[in-house]
Write a protein that holds these residues in place. Sequence first.
Motif, PDB file in Angstrom:
ATOM      1  N   MET B   1      -5.519 -19.179  85.148  1.00 55.49           N
ATOM      2  CA  MET B   1      -4.788 -18.516  84.057  1.00 55.49           C
ATOM      3  C   MET B   1      -3.299 -18.877  84.088  1.00 55.49           C
ATOM      4  SD  MET B   1      -5.361 -16.482  81.489  1.00 55.49           S
ATOM      5  CE  MET B   1      -4.352 -15.635  80.307  1.00 55.49           C
ATOM      6  N   THR B   2      -2.675 -18.710  85.276  1.00 55.30           N
ATOM      7  CA  THR B   2      -1.257 -19.075  85.378  1.00 55.30           C
ATOM      8  C   THR B   2      -1.090 -20.568  85.132  1.00 55.30           C
ATOM      9  OG1 THR B   2      -1.400 -17.573  87.236  1.00 55.30           O
ATOM     10  CG2 THR B   2       0.766 -18.464  86.737  1.00 55.30           C
ATOM     11  N   ASP B   3      -2.041 -21.349  85.662  1.00 57.69           N
ATOM     12  CA  ASP B   3      -2.016 -22.794  85.425  1.00 57.69           C
ATOM     13  C   ASP B   3      -2.055 -23.108  83.938  1.00 57.69           C
ATOM     14  OD1 ASP B   3      -1.809 -23.531  87.960  1.00 57.69           O
ATOM     15  OD2 ASP B   3      -3.842 -24.366  88.194  1.00 57.69           O
ATOM     16  N   TRP B   4      -2.934 -22.345  83.270  1.00 51.87           N
ATOM     17  CA  TRP B   4      -3.118 -22.594  81.844  1.00 51.87           C
ATOM     18  C   TRP B   4      -1.830 -22.298  81.083  1.00 51.87           C
ATOM     19  CZ3 TRP B   4      -4.090 -18.915  77.623  1.00 51.87           C
ATOM     20  CH2 TRP B   4      -4.492 -19.557  76.442  1.00 51.87           C
ATOM     21  N   ILE B   5      -1.187 -21.173  81.437  1.00 54.52           N
ATOM     22  CA  ILE B   5       0.054 -20.815  80.743  1.00 54.52           C
ATOM     23  C   ILE B   5       1.154 -21.836  81.050  1.00 54.52           C
ATOM     24  CG2 ILE B   5       1.915 -19.087  80.696  1.00 54.52           C
ATOM     25  CD1 ILE B   5      -0.336 -16.962  80.978  1.00 54.52           C
ATOM     26  N   ALA B   6       1.134 -22.384  82.263  1.00 56.32           N
ATOM     27  CA  ALA B   6       2.177 -23.349  82.644  1.00 56.32           C
ATOM     28  C   ALA B   6       2.042 -24.671  81.890  1.00 56.32           C
ATOM     29  CB  ALA B   6       2.113 -23.588  84.146  1.00 56.32           C
ATOM     30  N   MET B   7       0.848 -24.987  81.397  1.00 52.55           N
ATOM     31  CA  MET B   7       0.613 -26.209  80.622  1.00 52.55           C
ATOM     32  C   MET B   7       1.171 -27.450  81.328  1.00 52.55           C
ATOM     33  SD  MET B   7      -1.109 -26.111  77.765  1.00 52.55           S
ATOM     34  CE  MET B   7      -2.086 -24.767  77.093  1.00 52.55           C
ATOM     35  N   GLY B   8       0.922 -27.536  82.620  1.00 53.85           N
ATOM     36  CA  GLY B   8       1.350 -28.705  83.380  1.00 53.85           C
ATOM     37  C   GLY B   8       2.850 -28.936  83.333  1.00 53.85           C
ATOM     38  N   GLY B   9       3.612 -27.849  83.197  1.00 60.35           N
ATOM     39  CA  GLY B   9       5.064 -27.980  83.162  1.00 60.35           C
ATOM     40  C   GLY B   9       5.632 -28.147  81.768  1.00 60.35           C
ATOM     41  N   TYR B  10       4.757 -28.238  80.783  1.00 59.55           N
ATOM     42  CA  TYR B  10       5.224 -28.444  79.410  1.00 59.55           C
ATOM     43  C   TYR B  10       5.085 -27.186  78.564  1.00 59.55           C
ATOM     44  CZ  TYR B  10       5.122 -33.435  80.545  1.00 59.55           C
ATOM     45  OH  TYR B  10       5.348 -34.655  81.099  1.00 59.55           O
ATOM     46  N   ALA B  11       5.065 -26.024  79.235  1.00 59.48           N
ATOM     47  CA  ALA B  11       4.799 -24.768  78.528  1.00 59.48           C
ATOM     48  C   ALA B  11       5.716 -24.582  77.324  1.00 59.48           C
ATOM     49  CB  ALA B  11       4.953 -23.587  79.482  1.00 59.48           C
ATOM     50  N   ALA B  12       7.017 -24.833  77.505  1.00 66.04           N
ATOM     51  CA  ALA B  12       7.961 -24.577  76.407  1.00 66.04           C
ATOM     52  C   ALA B  12       7.614 -25.420  75.185  1.00 66.04           C
ATOM     53  CB  ALA B  12       9.379 -24.883  76.869  1.00 66.04           C
ATOM     54  N   TYR B  13       7.212 -26.678  75.416  1.00 66.74           N
ATOM     55  CA  TYR B  13       6.933 -27.566  74.287  1.00 66.74           C
ATOM     56  C   TYR B  13       5.606 -27.200  73.617  1.00 66.74           C
ATOM     57  CZ  TYR B  13      10.672 -30.200  76.454  1.00 66.74           C
ATOM     58  OH  TYR B  13      11.875 -30.567  76.984  1.00 66.74           O
TER      59      TYR B  13
END
Lengths: 241, 83
Positions: B1-13
């Motif tokens: 879940m946290t991984d998913w929200i982080a989007m591989g470091g591209y969460a903001a984009y």
Amino acid sequence: MHRYANPARTLRIVAALFPWIAGATALLFPLGLYLALAGSPADYQQGETVRIMYVHVPAAWLAMFIYSVMAVSSALALVWRHPVAELSARAAAPLGAGFTAVCLATGALWGQPMWGTWWVWDARLTSVLVLFFLYLGYIALADAFDDPERGGRAAGILAIVGWVNVPIVKFSVDWWNTLHQPASVTRLDAPAIHPDMLWPLIVMAAAFTALFTLLWMIRLRAELIERRNRVVEASLAEGLA
Amino acid sequence: MTDWIAMGGYAAYVWGSYAVTALTVAGLGLLAVVKLRRAERRAAELDALRPRPRRAGARKAGEATSLDQRPPQPGASEQGASP
């Protein structure tokens, strides 16, 4: 086409189709969002940013499609004096501007991490920006006259002439060297995109199209009522004078 | 879940793109509905203004404020009046 020139008939057809389009939108969006955000793989080069594609590309397709709807409607309105067609173009314009804005904004948000820049003046990005300004010009021109019919006619000419930009947007990536990549779905041979990513894209494109149709129907209904209101206002003013 | 929200470091984009899309779509929907409601309200107003043959008796006191009680003055509608 002339069968739809009757506003009352158009209102009936819109009312009959409305629940189906609303249902399709309500089904397609959750499915599409699930596939786009969770049910599809990350790209081997772009990582998770590839998920931006599932909103960016449908918005871009709609940006071109809606402008084409406006151009065809305007041609019908100018050539055949089709009374509903002009209102159809008017109803579509703000939606087209909105989806073009989504395309530009998500493109910038994708460009920054993948290209290292929010914006470049390459042919694809520039021609889409021109498309956005054409939408704004249409909206401004359509409301610039006291007589809405004259405004509609002037804006209709802009819509038709401005359509020349749509193929430029589409083929800019083939005609010029652009930082933007060429088409990977609408190619003469097979799409250059894996089915695991193609299907979410197709579902999201269908969801966006259903949503556009829904909003377009609401706006068209409002335009038809507004036009009838103007006729009633004119007749009331005449009666009072 | 946290991984998913982080989007591989591209969460903001990634989330930024979906947020921009959602906000724009919500705005377009709101504009469309407001436009329709306004048009329908105006149509109802105009409908009430229309002279009707059986208008005489069946009317409550509070409703008598409209242009129905004509003639107040000519050109009482939006056009006409000028500074």
